[in-house]
Design an enzyme around this catalytic site. Structure first.
Site, PDB file in Angstrom:
ATOM      1  N   ARG A 130       2.870   2.531  -3.420  1.00 55.67           N
ATOM      2  CA  ARG A 130       4.168   3.199  -3.351  1.00 55.67           C
ATOM      3  C   ARG A 130       4.631   3.735  -4.699  1.00 55.67           C
ATOM      4  O   ARG A 130       5.638   4.450  -4.782  1.00 55.67           O
ATOM      5  CB  ARG A 130       5.230   2.235  -2.809  1.00 55.67           C
ATOM      6  CG  ARG A 130       4.916   1.716  -1.423  1.00 55.67           C
ATOM      7  CD  ARG A 130       5.893   0.648  -1.016  1.00 55.67           C
ATOM      8  NE  ARG A 130       7.205   1.178  -0.732  1.00 55.67           N
ATOM      9  CZ  ARG A 130       7.616   1.605   0.453  1.00 55.67           C
ATOM     10  NH1 ARG A 130       6.795   1.576   1.477  1.00 55.67           N
ATOM     11  NH2 ARG A 130       8.828   2.060   0.618  1.00 55.67           N
ATOM     12  N   TRP A 159       7.967   4.161  -8.884  1.00 53.42           N
ATOM     13  CA  TRP A 159       7.590   5.568  -8.992  1.00 53.42           C
ATOM     14  C   TRP A 159       8.827   6.250  -9.560  1.00 53.42           C
ATOM     15  O   TRP A 159       9.868   6.316  -8.911  1.00 53.42           O
ATOM     16  CB  TRP A 159       7.221   6.138  -7.626  1.00 53.42           C
ATOM     17  CG  TRP A 159       6.705   7.544  -7.711  1.00 53.42           C
ATOM     18  CD1 TRP A 159       5.517   7.944  -8.234  1.00 53.42           C
ATOM     19  CD2 TRP A 159       7.370   8.729  -7.273  1.00 53.42           C
ATOM     20  NE1 TRP A 159       5.399   9.308  -8.146  1.00 53.42           N
ATOM     21  CE2 TRP A 159       6.514   9.821  -7.566  1.00 53.42           C
ATOM     22  CE3 TRP A 159       8.593   8.992  -6.664  1.00 53.42           C
ATOM     23  CZ2 TRP A 159       6.848  11.140  -7.270  1.00 53.42           C
ATOM     24  CZ3 TRP A 159       8.922  10.313  -6.366  1.00 53.42           C
ATOM     25  CH2 TRP A 159       8.058  11.363  -6.669  1.00 53.42           C
ATOM     26  N   GLY A 194      14.726   3.666  -3.832  1.00 56.13           N
ATOM     27  CA  GLY A 194      15.602   4.713  -3.316  1.00 56.13           C
ATOM     28  C   GLY A 194      16.390   5.364  -4.431  1.00 56.13           C
ATOM     29  O   GLY A 194      15.975   5.324  -5.592  1.00 56.13           O
ATOM     30  N   GLU A 223      -6.519  21.542   3.166  1.00 56.03           N
ATOM     31  CA  GLU A 223      -6.590  20.081   3.046  1.00 56.03           C
ATOM     32  C   GLU A 223      -7.715  19.674   2.078  1.00 56.03           C
ATOM     33  O   GLU A 223      -7.545  18.757   1.271  1.00 56.03           O
ATOM     34  CB  GLU A 223      -6.805  19.477   4.444  1.00 56.03           C
ATOM     35  CG  GLU A 223      -6.969  17.976   4.503  1.00 56.03           C
ATOM     36  CD  GLU A 223      -5.785  17.165   3.975  1.00 56.03           C
ATOM     37  OE1 GLU A 223      -4.730  17.741   3.661  1.00 56.03           O
ATOM     38  OE2 GLU A 223      -5.939  15.946   3.832  1.00 56.03           O
TER      39      GLU A 223
END
Ligand code: AGP
Length: 632
Positions: free
Chosen positions: A27, A74, A101, A505
């Site tokens: 994350r 992050w 958040g 992709e």
């Protein structure tokens, strides 16, 4: 996006927090930190960079604390430096806070706190929280009637002042038996063990300790003590909640002998396609069956009736899956379909169209742009006449996510948890969801014949075996090939029709894990500009599958070859012109053109993987990225 974890119980917290953070590192990994309560004080240790830096620092700290919180970051507000790493604390170092958040109104809160004399040590939005809590304690009575804890009241008072999307975990040296957890539009689950309780941004962090979990809902605060868990709403009312058992096995979040999660996940793709086939298609259906539908997505009539248009919002790899989806929905079901980047759609929505299905595609179900685009669509259609009202469908790998809570109709993509930051198996699962949806609509609208329907479904049933064959026969060759490109600076990927998004992709996979510049183009567009980039130093990967555009792609590849580019073909054709023009040929099985994207993407995933691995890069946690992006 960040990861948070918390523990309260009878074991030593540090190791449990670190192992939880390891599972959450996907994350974000700009910095990490943990805070525990030991001998009456908060012990906070933080380190810039990946978790191993924090681990080394913690080797010098001896603590047997049985309560603590941890964070892997992050960076959003403030550089990825140690002083910005979580946990953040108040001036007296009594309260520690971790957040996933964004606190949108942090600058005004920061100004107010500064006016009151609070000094800030970081550039983050989060630091306002411990100061607000300290401020509450400064002015609060010794207790609040009917409340079990003043710490809970301090948190409740604080979160009511915050605007944004966040999940928070907090501890205080003055309340050493309480871990407080808050959810407001960012995911957090509570884990129930034997005399111990956990919280985490995502279940892999706690699955080794417990399978009994309670995902908090928006506007909820949980108070975890060694005796149990209480859940309240922001108004302070106690809520009745039941944990549920997770269907996740700890092995799913281990590498199981593979060098990287990404490679393991590439190899899991045949199983993922099988799981989707079993879940989405009726095994007993045949062309003469006029009573049952071949597809069993379980979507109700309010999604399908009088459907005139489809619009899809997504980001990144999910956006690429959506473009394949558009092709299928238009070609099979005959429904005009538009695909939007969620981040663009939010600020420039198309004019309202009647009888329109809006699909949000997000593997994580947490991507802020996609969620906001869907919320905006829902809101702007509210109160309109019935044909303009919102019809929303989510395609996600995490039905328990925010998307899952926000949208009633969900197609679960059944890929199992994906840890590698670069999406692979979830992409293939998203394609499967689009095949099922397009075929369901085609069947209901009778836009293709039952024979053609059966042909496509039969073809889909062959796909797992064909992926296995590609992996088995081609991986070694692709690995050798990748070694020759480890120092290449630029790559071009070409595809047309349904394989154009696969070119995109392939380029995205290479960019994100190898840091090599790569562009995907519709092959026919090259001559309108990008061809100027080509020379002997720029290899071109061309996806050439038999069907409507095969000859066109071969001609476009010829144009590249004439500019000295080394040509790598991904094609089932290994004779004739293909054998002559491609310098390197990666064979894939010959399947129906409509089904080819699920096969052509496999060599591109392997190529990106092996180039990145050869370059010695951190394949699973590429720089600057996070698995899902919960900020705008
Ligand atoms: C995929 O390899 C990327 N890491 C990224 O583009 C991702 O697909 C994008 O951020 C969307 O994520 P989502 O599917 O979870 O919404």
């Amino acid at each position: 996006m960040c990861g948070i974890v918390g523990y309260i119980g009878t074991q030593t917290a540090t190791e449990i927090l670190l192992s939880g953070l390891e599972k959450l590192e996907y994350r974000g990994y700009d910095s990490a930190g943990i805070a525990t309560i030991w001998e009456g004080d908060v012990n906070c240790v933080r380190a810039k960079g990946k978790l191993h830096n924090l681990r080394s620092k913690l080797e010098q700290v001896e603590t047997h604390a049985q309560i603590g919180i941890g964070h892997t970051r992050w960076a959003t507000h403030g550089k990825p430096e140690e002083y910005n790493a979580h946990p953040h604390m108040d001036a007296a170092m009594r309260v520690a806070v971790v957040v996933n958040g964004i606190i949108e109104n942090y600058s005004e809160l920061r100004e107010e706190l500064k006016q009151k004399g609070y000094q800030f040590r970081s550039d983050t939005d989060v630091e306002v929280i411990p100061h607000l809590i300290a401020d509450f304690f400064k002015h609060s009575p010794a207790s609040v009637p009917f409340s079990p804890s003043l710490f809970l009241e301090a948190v409740r008072d604080t979160v009511k002042k915050l605007r944004g999307a966040f999940a928070i975990a907090l501890i205080s040296a003055d309340y050493p038996d309480e871990l407080i957890v808050v959810r407001q539009q960012a995911p957090i689950v509570i884990g129930f063990g034997q005399g111990e309780f956990f919280c985490a941004s995502d279940t892999p962090a706690i699955i080794s300790y417990t399978r009994a979990v309670l995902p908090l809902d928006n506007g909820e605060i949980a108070r975890l003590t060694p005796l149990g868990v209480e859940v309240y709403n922001f108004a302070g009312e106690r809520l009745k909640k039941q944990p549920r058992l997770l269907n996740l096995n700890p092995m799913m979040v281990e590498k199981q002998g593979f060098k990287h999660f990404m490679l393991k996940e590439i190899y899991e793709q045949p199983g993922v396609v099988r799981a989707c086939l079993d879940a989405y298609f009726n095994a007993d259906w045949n062309v003469s069956d006029s009573t049952n539908s071949p597809v069993k997505l379980g979507l109700s009539a309010d999604i399908y009736s009088d459907l005139e248009q489809i619009q899809i919002v997504a980001c990144g790899t999910s956006w690429h899956a959506a473009i394949v989806g558009k092709y299928l929905l238009e070609q099979l079901a005959g429904i005009p379909t538009q695909v939007h980047y969620a981040s663009e759609f939010r600020y420039a929505p198309t004019p309202l169209t009647p009888n329109t299905l809006t699909i949000g595609v997000t593997q994580s179900g947490e991507t802020a742009d996609t969620l906001a685009a869907l919320a905006m669509e829902k809101e702007r259609r509210q109160g309109k006449e019935p044909k303009y009202q919102a019809r929303l469908l989510g395609i996600t790998n995490r039905p328990e996510s925010t998307l899952g809570q926000m949208i009633f109709h969900i197609i679960n993509t059944l890929a199992g948890i994906e840890i590698g930051v670069a999406a692979t198996k979830t992409f293939v699962a998203q394609l499967m969801a689009f095949y099922a949806l397009a075929l369901d609509l085609a069947y209901l609208r009778q836009s293709i014949s039952p024979t053609r329907l059966q042909e496509i479904i039969n073809g889909l049933r062959q796909i797992p075996g064909e992926i296995e064959a590609t992996l088995e026969k081609q991986e070694h060759y692709i690995e050798q090939l990748a070694h020759e490109f480890a120092e290449t600076k630029d790559f071009i990927f070409l595809g047309r029709g349904i394989n154009y998004p696969i070119a995109l992709e392939g380029a995205l996979k290479l960019k994100e894990i190898s840091y090599i510049h790569a562009e995907g183009y519709p092959a026919g567009e090259m001559k309108h500009g990008p061809i100027a980039l080509l020379d002997a130093k720029v290899p071109v990967v061309a996806i050439a599958t038999p069907g409507s555009v095969y000859e066109k792609v071969i001609s476009n590849a010829q144009e590249a070859k004439a500019r000295d580019s080394r040509l790598i073909g991904v094609t089932p054709v290994n004779d004739g012109e293909a054998a002559e023009i491609f310098n390197d040929l990666i064979p894939v099985s010959k399947v129906d053109e409509l089904l080819s994207p699920i096969l052509t993407v496999i060599p591109l995933q392997l190529l990106a993987y092996h180039i990145a691995a050869r370059r010695g890069l951190d394949v699973d946690q590429p720089r600057n990225l996070a698995k899902s992006v919960t900020v705008e």
